[in-house]
Scaffold this motif. Structure first.
Motif, mmCIF file in Angstrom:
data_model
loop_
_atom_site.group_PDB
_atom_site.id
_atom_site.type_symbol
_atom_site.label_atom_id
_atom_site.label_comp_id
_atom_site.label_asym_id
_atom_site.label_seq_id
_atom_site.Cartn_x
_atom_site.Cartn_y
_atom_site.Cartn_z
ATOM 1 N N ARG A 41 49.241 5.629 40.104
ATOM 2 C CA ARG A 41 49.151 4.209 39.740
ATOM 3 C C ARG A 41 48.083 4.020 38.667
ATOM 4 N NH1 ARG A 41 47.153 -0.742 43.739
ATOM 5 N NH2 ARG A 41 48.024 -2.477 42.528
ATOM 6 N N TRP A 92 53.207 2.074 38.015
ATOM 7 C CA TRP A 92 53.393 3.064 39.081
ATOM 8 C C TRP A 92 54.328 4.154 38.551
ATOM 9 C CZ3 TRP A 92 51.308 2.394 44.125
ATOM 10 C CH2 TRP A 92 50.645 1.173 44.318
ATOM 11 N N VAL A 135 55.488 0.592 46.790
ATOM 12 C CA VAL A 135 54.973 -0.232 45.694
ATOM 13 C C VAL A 135 55.035 -1.708 46.062
ATOM 14 C CG1 VAL A 135 55.312 -0.912 43.288
ATOM 15 C CG2 VAL A 135 55.587 1.495 43.961
#
Length: 314
Positions: A41, A92, A135
């Motif tokens: 990330r 991400w 996520v």
């Protein structure tokens, strides 16, 4: 029992992200079938001004024979991962099972043949589902943008590129992991290159021919195995016409791409003919080859700028 992820999983952050002044986080998620996936990330650009809670998350899914580092190989001005972070997105980057950063499993080792007993269908059903959920949960249940290249596009559309012949050859030879630099793979490719009609300067074409004109789940090669796995003698087809007509889709393809050829893309577009025209953007770059979409020095202008503009509209 597989060991917990080690510091080697941090290679993408340490070698490709923090060195340029970006913040980087390492995440891990376990799929329902036991594969432990690494996710990187990049929550901020080099000059972060927007609080994390207000950032729109974007998930980048790499292509075949690659891992998440493909989004970071060029300079910060040329790599989509950095560009999105600098534009204010919460980035991400996924790494599918079997890649360098996702070799862990709850019970299996990559040395076990059973570790490699999966096809691209499992990447859709397990890897992508687990990554989306992770996520979504860590970003406050915000709307998520998804960007896929090559394999990533197939996963995103839940489609399947037929590769039965190569897979079955590997199975009967006792080879379960495809390593393009491996000794066994070199011998196999050398033998294939000696076959009549095979052009080894364009060997990818030999592996990527769509023979039936349909997009299906993995074909086990005989009616008995298909019946055992699917309850029918032929593998189920993915119906591209069932993609929601109001789902925003940005598709770009290249005229020199021999892995995702123009004919295949046009076949997909015909399946999407009823799609809401305000939700579908299609770009064609006649001189672009397969890797250019993540490697070309002008992809920023030709691909990424239009993509980000599309994000802002949807």
């Amino acid at each position: 029992m597989a060991q917990a992820p080690t510091s080697t999983d941090e290679g993408t952050c340490k070698s490709r992200v923090e060195i340029y002044g970006y913040e980087c986080e390492e995440h891990h998620v376990t799929t329902k079938d036991g594969y432990i996936l690494s996710i990187q990330r990049i929550p901020n650009g080099r000059s972060a001004t927007t609080p994390r809670a207000r950032k729109t998350p974007v998930l980048l899914q790499h292509g075949v024979f690659m891992d998440g580092i493909s989004w970071l190989l060029n300079s910060p001005h040329e790599s989509l991962g950095y560009i999105l972070a600098d534009k204010g997105y919460d980035v991400w980057i996924s790494n599918s099972r079997g890649t360098r950063y996702s070799l862990q499993h709850t019970t299996l080792s990559p040395k076990d043949p059973a570790y490699w007993a999966w096809s691209w269908d499992e990447l859709v059903a397990f890897d992508l589902a687990a990554t989306f959920e992770h996520v979504y949960r860590h970003t406050g249940h915000q709307k998520l943008h998804y960007v896929g290249h090559s394999l990533g596009t197939l996963m995103g559309l839940a489609s399947f590129c037929e590769h039965h012949l190569l897979h079955m050859t590997y199975y009967w030879l006792g080879i379960y992991e495809f390593n393009p630099l491996g000794e066994a793979e070199h011998k196999l490719l050398s033998e294939i290159c000696r076959q009549p009609g095979v052009n080894c300067h364009d060997i990818i074409t030999s592996f990527t021919v769509i023979r039936r004109g349909t997009i299906t789940k993995y074909d086990y090669g005989n009616s008995y195995e298909n019946k055992k796995h699917y309850g029918q003698v032929v593998p189920p087809a993915y119906n591209m016409s069932s993609v929601p007509n109001d789902l925003p889709l940005f598709l770009t393809y290249g005229g020199r791409d021999y892995l995702s050829v123009v004919g295949d893309v046009k076949h997909l577009l015909r399946r999407l003919k009823l799609h809401d025209k305000t939700k579908l953007a299609v770009g064609y770059l006649p001189h672009y080859a397969h890797a250019d979409f993540v490697m070309a020095v002008n992809a920023n202008q030709l691909v990424y700028d239009p993509l980000i503009a599309f994000f802002k509209l949807h």
